[in-house]
Design an enzyme around this catalytic site. Structure first.
Site, short mmCIF file in Angstrom:
data_model
loop_
_atom_site.label_atom_id
_atom_site.label_comp_id
_atom_site.label_asym_id
_atom_site.label_seq_id
_atom_site.Cartn_x
_atom_site.Cartn_y
_atom_site.Cartn_z
N ASP A 91 0.83 -1.20 0.00
CA ASP A 91 0.00 0.00 0.00
C ASP A 91 0.87 1.26 0.00
O ASP A 91 0.57 2.24 -0.69
CB ASP A 91 -0.87 -0.03 1.27
CG ASP A 91 -2.21 0.65 1.08
OD1 ASP A 91 -2.48 1.09 -0.05
OD2 ASP A 91 -2.97 0.73 2.05
N LYS A 177 -10.61 8.53 9.93
CA LYS A 177 -10.52 8.66 8.47
C LYS A 177 -9.04 8.57 8.11
O LYS A 177 -8.30 9.54 8.23
CB LYS A 177 -11.10 10.01 8.06
CG LYS A 177 -11.71 10.05 6.68
CD LYS A 177 -10.76 9.82 5.54
CE LYS A 177 -9.93 10.98 5.11
NZ LYS A 177 -8.91 10.63 4.09
N GLY A 230 -1.07 15.47 9.56
CA GLY A 230 -0.96 15.68 8.12
C GLY A 230 -0.23 16.97 7.83
O GLY A 230 0.57 17.44 8.66
N SER A 231 -0.51 17.55 6.69
CA SER A 231 0.23 18.74 6.27
C SER A 231 -0.29 20.01 6.97
O SER A 231 -1.41 20.03 7.48
CB SER A 231 0.09 18.90 4.76
OG SER A 231 -1.28 19.10 4.45
N ALA A 233 -1.11 22.75 5.50
CA ALA A 233 -2.23 23.32 4.73
C ALA A 233 -3.56 22.68 5.16
O ALA A 233 -4.55 23.38 5.38
CB ALA A 233 -1.99 23.10 3.24
N THR A 234 -3.58 21.35 5.31
CA THR A 234 -4.83 20.70 5.73
C THR A 234 -5.10 20.97 7.21
O THR A 234 -6.25 21.17 7.60
CB THR A 234 -4.77 19.19 5.44
OG1 THR A 234 -4.30 18.98 4.12
CG2 THR A 234 -6.12 18.54 5.60
N GLU A 252 -0.79 17.47 14.51
CA GLU A 252 0.60 17.05 14.31
C GLU A 252 0.91 17.31 12.85
O GLU A 252 0.38 16.62 11.97
CB GLU A 252 0.75 15.54 14.59
CG GLU A 252 0.42 15.13 16.00
CD GLU A 252 1.49 15.52 16.99
OE1 GLU A 252 2.59 15.92 16.58
OE2 GLU A 252 1.21 15.44 18.20
N CYS A 286 7.63 13.01 9.09
CA CYS A 286 7.37 14.40 9.46
C CYS A 286 8.56 15.02 10.18
O CYS A 286 8.83 16.20 10.04
CB CYS A 286 6.14 14.47 10.36
SG CYS A 286 6.23 13.33 11.73
N GLU A 385 9.04 21.87 3.25
CA GLU A 385 9.07 20.41 3.40
C GLU A 385 8.95 19.75 2.01
O GLU A 385 8.01 20.03 1.27
CB GLU A 385 7.88 20.00 4.28
CG GLU A 385 7.88 18.53 4.65
CD GLU A 385 6.69 18.17 5.55
OE1 GLU A 385 5.56 18.58 5.25
OE2 GLU A 385 6.92 17.47 6.55
P1 NAD Z 1 -2.46 15.67 4.02
O1 NAD Z 1 -2.64 16.90 4.83
O2 NAD Z 1 -2.52 15.78 2.55
O3 NAD Z 1 -3.56 14.58 4.41
C1 NAD Z 1 -3.73 14.13 5.73
C2 NAD Z 1 -5.14 13.62 5.91
O4 NAD Z 1 -6.04 14.70 5.81
C3 NAD Z 1 -5.58 12.59 4.88
O5 NAD Z 1 -6.34 11.59 5.51
C4 NAD Z 1 -6.45 13.41 3.95
O6 NAD Z 1 -7.42 12.66 3.27
C5 NAD Z 1 -7.10 14.37 4.92
N1 NAD Z 1 -7.62 15.61 4.33
C6 NAD Z 1 -7.23 16.24 3.20
N2 NAD Z 1 -7.98 17.36 3.02
C7 NAD Z 1 -8.82 17.45 4.05
C8 NAD Z 1 -9.81 18.40 4.44
N3 NAD Z 1 -10.07 19.49 3.72
N4 NAD Z 1 -10.46 18.20 5.61
C9 NAD Z 1 -10.20 17.12 6.37
N5 NAD Z 1 -9.29 16.18 6.05
C10 NAD Z 1 -8.60 16.34 4.90
O7 NAD Z 1 -1.10 15.02 4.51
P2 NAD Z 1 -0.40 13.67 3.95
O8 NAD Z 1 0.16 13.99 2.60
O9 NAD Z 1 -1.31 12.52 4.11
O10 NAD Z 1 0.77 13.49 5.01
C11 NAD Z 1 1.97 14.14 4.91
C12 NAD Z 1 2.05 15.30 5.87
O11 NAD Z 1 1.80 14.82 7.20
C13 NAD Z 1 3.42 15.90 5.92
O12 NAD Z 1 3.33 17.30 5.97
C14 NAD Z 1 4.00 15.38 7.22
O13 NAD Z 1 5.01 16.16 7.76
C15 NAD Z 1 2.80 15.30 8.08
N6 NAD Z 1 2.99 14.32 9.19
C16 NAD Z 1 3.14 14.80 10.46
C17 NAD Z 1 3.36 13.92 11.52
C18 NAD Z 1 3.57 14.43 12.93
O14 NAD Z 1 3.51 13.64 13.86
N7 NAD Z 1 3.80 15.72 13.13
C19 NAD Z 1 3.39 12.55 11.28
C20 NAD Z 1 3.21 12.09 9.98
C21 NAD Z 1 3.00 13.00 8.94
#
Ligand code: NAD
Length: 491
Positions: A91, A177, A230-231, A233-234, A252, A286, A385
């Site tokens: 995956d 999710k 996640g990122s 921006a999100t 996070e 991250c 990043e």
């Molecule tokens: P992402 O922000 O693109 O997506 C994260 C999650 O958010 C996914 O499940 C996605 O479907 C969901 N999402 C997207 N748009 C949304 C919205 N409008 N509303 C609600 N949910 C939404 O991030 P990614 O590409 O999956 O992960 C990479 C990022 O995560 C990197 O920036 C990384 O540094 C960060 N990260 C941080 C940690 C930490 O512990 N600080 C750990 C792992 C990853």
């Protein structure tokens, strides 16, 4: 492999019937489909979690009772370790030994929070001395409520465990999710929840796109808390959505973490930890130490050894023996990383090693481990990043210069320092504006210690007892114990 949503203890097809392709990043082949949840499914799942919280047994159990479920979940994960690890590789792309290590950490995380749930029974309340003998006060901790958890794809089941284990231990119910790019092992957690007899509605799992499934979850009025990884921006969108109902929000987010290497370091150890800090999990970490700062006098030697070793890393399918660098998770991420390297070059950076598709690997999202140098401190590649196996390396003059460069970032997730001078390493560790600091290493992570960032890298902490507190409310119960009249209105 599951292809349904897990809502209220039952496997159901998504309301609108949509399905998403699951692509093996090593072969680019579609090998499965997962359901694409939408707002209707979110509503059903949140209502199930609400009912399980407001009227079900879960929040009312003792910590020890909840712990027994968590410990059985940990056992199941250990039993299925090989199956889950291989599924994670197909995956996500990561090398199998890394995925196997992740599964050990997932099981360990469930056991750890089972322990904290049991401990909670031993300290049901804290008495607070008030300085007024007429009153008594105690503080109790209670489960926060319904949690909407949203996770990324880089450590698919581990990032899920960091939220599910403490939230369930605390007595919360959840709608989870996972990332649409890697959801398979999270669906298997639903199977495990069923196998251990977790009460219906306590854990609901919705796969789907961020805008279609994630966003309605963040906006749902019956959700009490949003736990997001996640990122940035999100994360910003999640926080804005949560503000509507003043939901509790923990974030996070990303980073551009520095690794400061002083000239007194052992060169071989420095090179090894620099590599572990950026090439592990294809740099999709991250806390990856993606900005390496090397003291001027050691810069040429360490850079040369780093390029030499980076070029030797065995790249391939994560399921093949000896692979140390797998493919990038998806075509979208792969193209973003290639574009970042091009942008770096256009801004004046030199590709000291790697930077392109490895020879002989024509299919799959493979990229050579990449070392960039000569970029300016103002350049995009130094500041933003990249989330791939791309490290930016720069020399520094002295300790003050290193600290200034390290802290000159909108992020503050992690930082690392390497020096044989313990006092200096401690000084630099204290000077970093970051939530996670490594001394003479980079990346080792322990369930017991707090995890989270300063500045735009997030809000709150996961892991350890801090991760448990995330899912608890604090209530004071204050009593007037005196027989004396209060005497304000009625004298
Ligand atoms: P992402 O922000 O693109 O997506 C994260 C999650 O958010 C996914 O499940 C996605 O479907 C969901 N999402 C997207 N748009 C949304 C919205 N409008 N509303 C609600 N949910 C939404 O991030 P990614 O590409 O999956 O992960 C990479 C990022 O995560 C990197 O920036 C990384 O540094 C960060 N990260 C941080 C940690 C930490 O512990 N600080 C750990 C792992 C990853």
């Amino acid at each position: 492999m599951q292809d349904k949503l897990f809502i209220d203890g039952k496997w159901c097809a998504p309301a609108k019937g949509g399905m998403l392709d699951v692509i093996d990043p090593a072969t680019e082949a579609v090998f499965h489909k997962i359901p694409a949840a939408t707002a209707d499914d979110v509503d059903l799942a949140v209502k199930a979690a609400r009912k399980a919280f407001d009227a079900g047994p879960w929040p009312r159990m003792t910590g020890a009772e909840r712990a027994s479920y968590l410990r059985r979940m940990a056992e199941k994960i250990r039993e299925k370790k090989d199956f889950l690890a291989r599924m994670e590789v197909r995956d996500n792309g990561k090398p199998l030994p890394e995925a196997a290590w992740d599964m050990d950490d997932v099981a360990g995380c469930f056991d750890f929070y089972a322990g904290l749930a049991e401990e909670q029974d031993q300290k049901p309340q804290e008495v607070i001395p008030l300085g007024d003998a007429r009153f008594s006060c105690k503080v109790v901790k209670e489960p926060l409520g319904v949690v909407g958890a949203i996770t990324p794809w880089n450590y698919p089941l581990l990032m899920v465990a960091w939220k599910v284990a403490p939230a369930l231990a605390a007595g919360c119910t959840m709608v989870l999710k996972p990332s649409e790019l890697a959801s398979l092992t999270t669906l298997e957690l639903g199977v495990i929840a069923e196998e251990v007899g977790l009460p219906a509605g306590v854990l609901n799992i919705l796969t789907g796109l961020g805008v279609d499934a994630g966003q309605p979850l963040t906006e749902h009025p019956l959700v009490d808390k949003l736990a997001f990884t996640g990122s940035v921006a999100t994360g910003r969108k999640v926080m804005i959505a949560g503000a509507q109902d003043i939901k509790n929000v923990s974030l996070e987010l990303g980073g551009k973490s520095p690794f400061v290497v002083f000239a007194d370091s052992d060169i071989e150890q420095a090179v090894e930890w620099i590599m572990f800090g950026i090439f592990w999990n294809q740099g999709q970490v991250c806390s990856a130490t993606s900005r390496v700062l090397i003291e001027e006098s050691a810069y040429p030697k360490i850079l040369a050894r780093l390029c030499e070793e980076a070029a030797k890393i065995k790249i391939g399918n994560g399921l093949d023996d000896g692979t140390l660098l797998g493919p990038i998770v998806s075509k979208g991420q792969y193209d973003k990383i290639l574009a970042a390297i091009e942008r770096g070059k256009a801004e004046g950076a030199t590709v000291a090693s790697g930077g392109k598709r490895p020879a002989g690997l024509n299919t799959g999202y493979f990229l050579e481990p990449t070392v960039l140098t000569d970029m300016s401190e103002e350049s995009w590649v130094w500041k933003e990043e990249i989330f791939g196996p791309v490290v930016c390396v720069k020399p520094f003059k002295d300790e003050a210069d290193a600290i200034r460069m390290a802290n000159d970032s909108r992020f503050g997730l992690a930082a690392a320092v390497m020096s044989k001078d313990k006092a200096r390493a401690e000084r630099v560790a204290r000077a970093f504006r970051a939530g996670i600091v490594w001394v003479n290493c980079s990346q080792p992570t322990f369930t017991d210690a707090p995890w989270g960032g300063y500045k735009q890298s997030g809000i709150g902490r996961e892991l350890g007892r801090w991760g448990f507190e995330n899912y608890l409310e604090t209530k004071q119960i204050t009593g007037f114990d005196s027989d004396e009249p209060w005497g304000w209105y009625i004298k």
